[in-house]
Design an enzyme around this catalytic site. Sequence first.
Site, PDB file in Angstrom:
ATOM      1  N   ASP A  77       0.795  -1.227   0.000  1.00  0.00           N
ATOM      2  CA  ASP A  77       0.000   0.000   0.000  1.00  0.00           C
ATOM      3  C   ASP A  77       0.828   1.278   0.000  1.00  0.00           C
ATOM      4  OD1 ASP A  77       0.606  -0.652   2.881  1.00  0.00           O
ATOM      5  OD2 ASP A  77      -0.425   1.259   3.187  1.00  0.00           O
ATOM      6  N   ASP A  80       5.686   0.447   3.334  1.00  0.00           N
ATOM      7  CA  ASP A  80       5.918  -0.785   4.084  1.00  0.00           C
ATOM      8  C   ASP A  80       5.834  -1.986   3.148  1.00  0.00           C
ATOM      9  OD1 ASP A  80       3.157  -1.140   3.606  1.00  0.00           O
ATOM     10  OD2 ASP A  80       2.689  -0.007   5.419  1.00  0.00           O
ATOM     11  N   TYR A 217      -5.491   1.057   9.080  1.00  0.00           N
ATOM     12  CA  TYR A 217      -6.610   1.356   8.190  1.00  0.00           C
ATOM     13  C   TYR A 217      -7.941   0.998   8.841  1.00  0.00           C
ATOM     14  CZ  TYR A 217      -3.235   2.233   4.487  1.00  0.00           C
ATOM     15  OH  TYR A 217      -2.207   2.749   3.739  1.00  0.00           O
ATOM     16  N   GLU A 467       6.022   9.726   2.941  1.00  0.00           N
ATOM     17  CA  GLU A 467       5.623   8.388   2.502  1.00  0.00           C
ATOM     18  C   GLU A 467       4.671   8.456   1.308  1.00  0.00           C
ATOM     19  OE1 GLU A 467       4.345   4.107   4.440  1.00  0.00           O
ATOM     20  OE2 GLU A 467       3.637   5.930   5.430  1.00  0.00           O
TER      21      GLU A 467
END
Length: 489
Positions: A77, A80, A217, A467
Amino acid sequence: MNGKYRSIQMLLGLVGTILVVGVASRDYGDALSKCVLFFEGQRSGKLPSTQRMTWRKDSALRDGADVGVDLVGGYYDAGDNIKFSFPMAFTTTMLAWSILEFGSHMGPEQKNAQEALKWGTDYFLKATSPNADHNCWERPEDMDTPRTSYVVNTTNPGSEVSAEIAAALAASSIVFKSANSQYSKILLQRASQVFQFADQYQGSYNTSVGSGVCPYYCDFDGYMDELIWAAAWLFKATNRQSYMKYVVDNIHYLENSTMRQSKEALFVGGSFAEFGWDAKHAGINVLISRLVMNTSKSDPFVRHADKFICSVLPESPTKLVTYSSGGLLFKPGGSNSQHVTAMSFLLLVYSRYLTRFHRSLECGNIAVTPSRLIQVAKTQADYLLGSNPLSMSYMVGYGRKFPRRIHHRGSSLPSIDTHPKHVKCLEGSIFFKSKYPNFNLLTGAIVGGPDINDQYNDTRINWSQSEPTTYINAPFVGVLSYFKAYPHP
């Protein structure tokens, strides 16, 4: 409900005065190519021979082995090495919508965008997302942490993730309808099955999966928006009135204002103004408005789509967002670029619908034309590409000045080609803490972006700014496609 649907198991993981900065015209075609290429850097599984981002290699080839299912593939996603199905499904839906709305403007990138889309849909015909690697800083190719698969089923439901997957598959079925009709039928059939499962066995994956997805999430606003969103896409894909009836019968659940608490911020405001991996409200109204505009069935969809537009425009008296002095849109929480790209996408799409039906709208006493929506979307796109006080592109590899120390494991460590030796879980920490630029260029990655003061701290530690995520890029594929065709609207 047919008995075979009962056995379906979804496997998942997890303003004041605005300064206008004058800059030369942007190369939207180059930005589009890089925006699409980024998805190759996020691929999990066995990489194809056509892989262009060659510093990435095969990874996570045993995903799903713990539950006896082949769950290899899909996308990581963000920075990571985890596959979270909820944001991945939203990414897939938005890639599909980008292609449906703007594919004719993509040129040769349309094929690449479709390949990126299919990488996601192939995975969702398997459906998963593991957990537990946030403590490690290692390449995806080196992963030695547990790859746990989390399951939602009839006794442990997850309507939000299941419905978002259904939306992704339904939207994608439209994309592939002419180019690959058999594949399109498979996607549509599965979308219908997954939607029925999500609707019949209602419940949140916050409860059934828990720490497998939270706090990363968590679903903060409930799952009814995803169910309605999926029904809307299924109606668009099939034209079956039962799906439209579902939307109309349930839209009242989204009528009220919302208050939702995340670990980063308190969100207060009309649900009509929300759109992203968690909240689908504005997307539903914009999508349905195309089907009901100028008809007796337009309310509440067009009314709320108009309200959404008024919540975004800088000059609107009912604005619910803020703008930096440099002109960038801001909403509460981290990774602000996700809001910039998603809102810009909806502005462009709705401008097309307004133009098609010869409509304009009013925000208080301010008249708003479709061209104004395009102008605002363009200022946001241009800001991300370098028209800002720092003269910095927030897309890696685009322009002369862009983030060099992004919060991304694979990018920050030396590649397998240059450092074949296995890097264990915590051995990569020295690279995370390093002040040197990342070893590998994650071309096309759009980072979280600057703060409200138009400042950017180029460091991996500042993840909310540095990120990248797939759901930042997905709607921007559509935005860049439009401005590639119309650079001077």
